[in-house]
Design a protein around this motif. Structure first.
Motif, PDB file in Angstrom:
ATOM      1  N   ARG A 303       0.834  -1.193   0.000  1.00 25.80           N
ATOM      2  CA  ARG A 303       0.000   0.000   0.000  1.00 25.80           C
ATOM      3  C   ARG A 303       0.876   1.252   0.000  1.00 25.80           C
ATOM      4  N   ALA A 304       1.946   1.220   0.772  1.00 20.57           N
ATOM      5  CA  ALA A 304       2.864   2.364   0.794  1.00 20.57           C
ATOM      6  C   ALA A 304       3.554   2.549  -0.552  1.00 20.57           C
ATOM      7  N   ALA A 305       3.909   1.448  -1.230  1.00 19.03           N
ATOM      8  CA  ALA A 305       4.532   1.553  -2.547  1.00 19.03           C
ATOM      9  C   ALA A 305       3.577   2.201  -3.550  1.00 19.03           C
ATOM     10  N   ALA A 306       2.299   1.793  -3.524  1.00 16.46           N
ATOM     11  CA  ALA A 306       1.312   2.387  -4.423  1.00 16.46           C
ATOM     12  C   ALA A 306       1.109   3.861  -4.112  1.00 16.46           C
ATOM     13  N   TRP A 311       2.553   9.571  -6.567  1.00 17.56           N
ATOM     14  CA  TRP A 311       3.178  10.901  -6.645  1.00 17.56           C
ATOM     15  C   TRP A 311       3.422  11.307  -8.091  1.00 17.56           C
ATOM     16  N   PHE A 312       3.868  10.377  -8.921  1.00 19.67           N
ATOM     17  CA  PHE A 312       4.157  10.681 -10.321  1.00 19.67           C
ATOM     18  C   PHE A 312       2.910  11.159 -11.063  1.00 19.67           C
ATOM     19  N   HIS A 313       1.764  10.635 -10.668  1.00 21.53           N
ATOM     20  CA  HIS A 313       0.523  10.874 -11.410  1.00 21.53           C
ATOM     21  C   HIS A 313      -0.363  11.941 -10.772  1.00 21.53           C
ATOM     22  N   GLY A 319      -0.660  18.741  -7.114  1.00 24.91           N
ATOM     23  CA  GLY A 319      -1.769  18.087  -7.800  1.00 24.91           C
ATOM     24  C   GLY A 319      -1.560  17.965  -9.294  1.00 24.91           C
ATOM     25  N   LEU A 320      -0.299  17.868  -9.725  1.00 29.47           N
ATOM     26  CA  LEU A 320       0.032  17.838 -11.143  1.00 29.47           C
ATOM     27  C   LEU A 320       0.770  16.551 -11.493  1.00 29.47           C
ATOM     28  N   SER A 321       0.402  15.945 -12.616  1.00 27.83           N
ATOM     29  CA  SER A 321       1.122  14.777 -13.104  1.00 27.83           C
ATOM     30  C   SER A 321       2.458  15.191 -13.696  1.00 27.83           C
ATOM     31  N   LEU A 322       3.469  14.361 -13.485  1.00 29.62           N
ATOM     32  CA  LEU A 322       4.778  14.595 -14.081  1.00 29.62           C
ATOM     33  C   LEU A 322       4.981  13.812 -15.368  1.00 29.62           C
ATOM     34  N   THR A 348      13.134  10.441 -16.309  1.00 29.98           N
ATOM     35  CA  THR A 348      12.432   9.469 -17.150  1.00 29.98           C
ATOM     36  C   THR A 348      12.706   8.047 -16.679  1.00 29.98           C
ATOM     37  N   LEU A 349      13.943   7.775 -16.293  1.00 33.21           N
ATOM     38  CA  LEU A 349      14.279   6.436 -15.793  1.00 33.21           C
ATOM     39  C   LEU A 349      13.694   6.183 -14.411  1.00 33.21           C
ATOM     40  N   ALA A 350      13.538   7.234 -13.610  1.00 26.25           N
ATOM     41  CA  ALA A 350      12.926   7.051 -12.291  1.00 26.25           C
ATOM     42  C   ALA A 350      11.493   6.569 -12.434  1.00 26.25           C
ATOM     43  N   TYR A 351      10.735   7.207 -13.312  1.00 22.96           N
ATOM     44  CA  TYR A 351       9.342   6.769 -13.506  1.00 22.96           C
ATOM     45  C   TYR A 351       9.300   5.379 -14.123  1.00 22.96           C
ATOM     46  N   LEU A 352      10.118   5.143 -15.141  1.00 22.35           N
ATOM     47  CA  LEU A 352      10.111   3.829 -15.783  1.00 22.35           C
ATOM     48  C   LEU A 352      10.508   2.745 -14.787  1.00 22.35           C
ATOM     49  N   GLY A 353      11.513   3.009 -13.956  1.00 20.79           N
ATOM     50  CA  GLY A 353      11.934   2.020 -12.966  1.00 20.79           C
ATOM     51  C   GLY A 353      10.858   1.737 -11.948  1.00 20.79           C
TER      52      GLY A 353
END
Length: 367
Positions: A303-306, A311-313, A319-322, A348-353
């Motif tokens: 749940r904490a991971a989700a 945060w990215f979304h 309140g803004l998506s990255l 970009t790699l942070a989100y993909l990872g």
């Protein structure tokens, strides 16, 4: 082990990994890659040659390439993943036993030896590639590089460098069990992290240093995987305790993740820096929380991971998506006036990872 992480989140945040996790999109990663390797920075989504390349980002990209192959081998078809592997290999200098880091657009190295963080992160990528790169010849080559590069990581004092080495050795031992030298070095650096925590932590400050800076959750993650690898309850307990504290210090009053900003970080007796918030931090939290779930058997960590992934979304202070839906890129962070619209390699790699880690956890893989 410690009690479950209990974290209160607003009802619109996911309590578990959402069923509609987006598919990985590598278009921006591909756009940032040329015949040399991965550009560090972008102006908006366009690669910026003025800042050239670094082994840090190519090492991150090499790890991402292995994870992409594990998720869907077809994803590598449009990505020159061999460039990342070749860059990391070329960065290693046998004369010094160390990796170089920064390279100009003219392919000239800008330093003889990189930072200890870049050494350790490079070693981590080599270990992951030696374990999971698609081509067996490349796996064997990276195993050879790993053996030679091990001699350059014997005296790192930085907790982050120590953590990256632990993560590298854990990845290596996953496919090369019984390597006594690797296991001994893993135990040495895990003990160094644990001892640093014991020296500096207090009831109000449950951390390894007197500053909470960058890539923070990697320190917690390193102790968790080391504790599991070595069957050491003491390491796991410190990993869980420090991760719980880190999440508590980064939970906004509204319940979402508010990342420690790099415009001053977090130090005792001072307000936390709110901006600039970096995607690297959310990725590290996702990985650490998923490791905590696997090590502790407690699904509360998922749940904490989700929560961190959200945060990215847009579940963040602005309140803004990255995420750029047109190319899969991730913007470079949150600033007081909005998102940083550049889409560089690290972000970009942070989100993909983070996305690949969420997918892998849903498939039941251990990472």
């Amino acid at each position: 082990m410690e009690d479950s992480l209990l974290i209160t989140v607003p009802p619109d945040l996911p309590a578990q990994p959402p069923p509609d996790l987006p598919a990985p999109d590598v278009r921006q990663l591909a756009a940032l890659t040329d015949d040399t390797g991965l550009f560090q920075h972008a102006l908006y989504a366009t690669p910026d040659p003025n800042h050239g390349y670094c082994v840090d980002d190519n090492a991150r990209a090499l790890i991402a390439a292995v994870r992409l192959h594990e998720h869907d081998p077809a994803l590598l078809a449009g990505l020159a993943a061999a460039r990342y592997l070749q860059f990391v290999i070329y960065a290693y200098d046998d004369a010094t036993g160390r990796f170089r880091n920064f390279m100009g657009y003219d392919r000239r190295w800008l330093e003889d030896v990189g930072s200890t963080d870049s050494q350790a992160r490079s070693l981590w990528s080599v270990a992951v590639a030696a374990t999971g790169y698609p081509d067996p010849n490349d796996r064997d080559h990276m195993a050879d590089v790993f053996g030679r590069a091990m001699r350059g990581v014997g005296a790192f004092d930085s907790p982050r460098s120590q953590a990256f080495v632990v993560l590298a050795l854990d990845a290596w031992l996953g496919s090369h069990p019984g390597d006594a030298a690797a296991e001994g070095l893993l135990a040495r650096y895990a003990d160094a992290l644990r001892d640093g925590f014991a020296k500096r932590a207090s009831p109000a400050w449950r951390w390894f240093e007197r500053i909470v800076a960058y890539d923070n959750a990697r320190l917690c993650e390193a102790l968790l995987v080391a504790g599991q690898r070595l069957s050491r309850r003491d390491l796991v307990d410190v990993g869980l305790s420090s991760l719980r504290w880190l999440i508590d210090r980064q939970t906004a009053e509204a319940g979402h993740l508010t990342v420690v900003g790099n415009g001053g970080w977090l130090v005792p007796d001072r307000p936390v820096a709110k901006f600039d918030q970096q995607p690297l931090e959310a990725h590290a939290l996702v990985d650490a929380c998923l490791s905590a779930a696997r090590v502790s058997g407690d699904d509360g960590w998922r749940r904490a991971a989700a929560w961190a992934f959200a945060w990215f979304h847009g579940h963040n202070d602005l309140g803004l998506s990255l995420i750029d839906p047109h190319n899969g890129g991730c913007r470079d962070g949150l600033q007081p006036a909005g998102v940083n619209r550049n889409q560089g390699a690290e972000s970009t790699l942070a989100y993909l990872g983070a996305l690949l880690a969420m997918h892998a956890d849903r498939r039941g893989e251990t990472g």
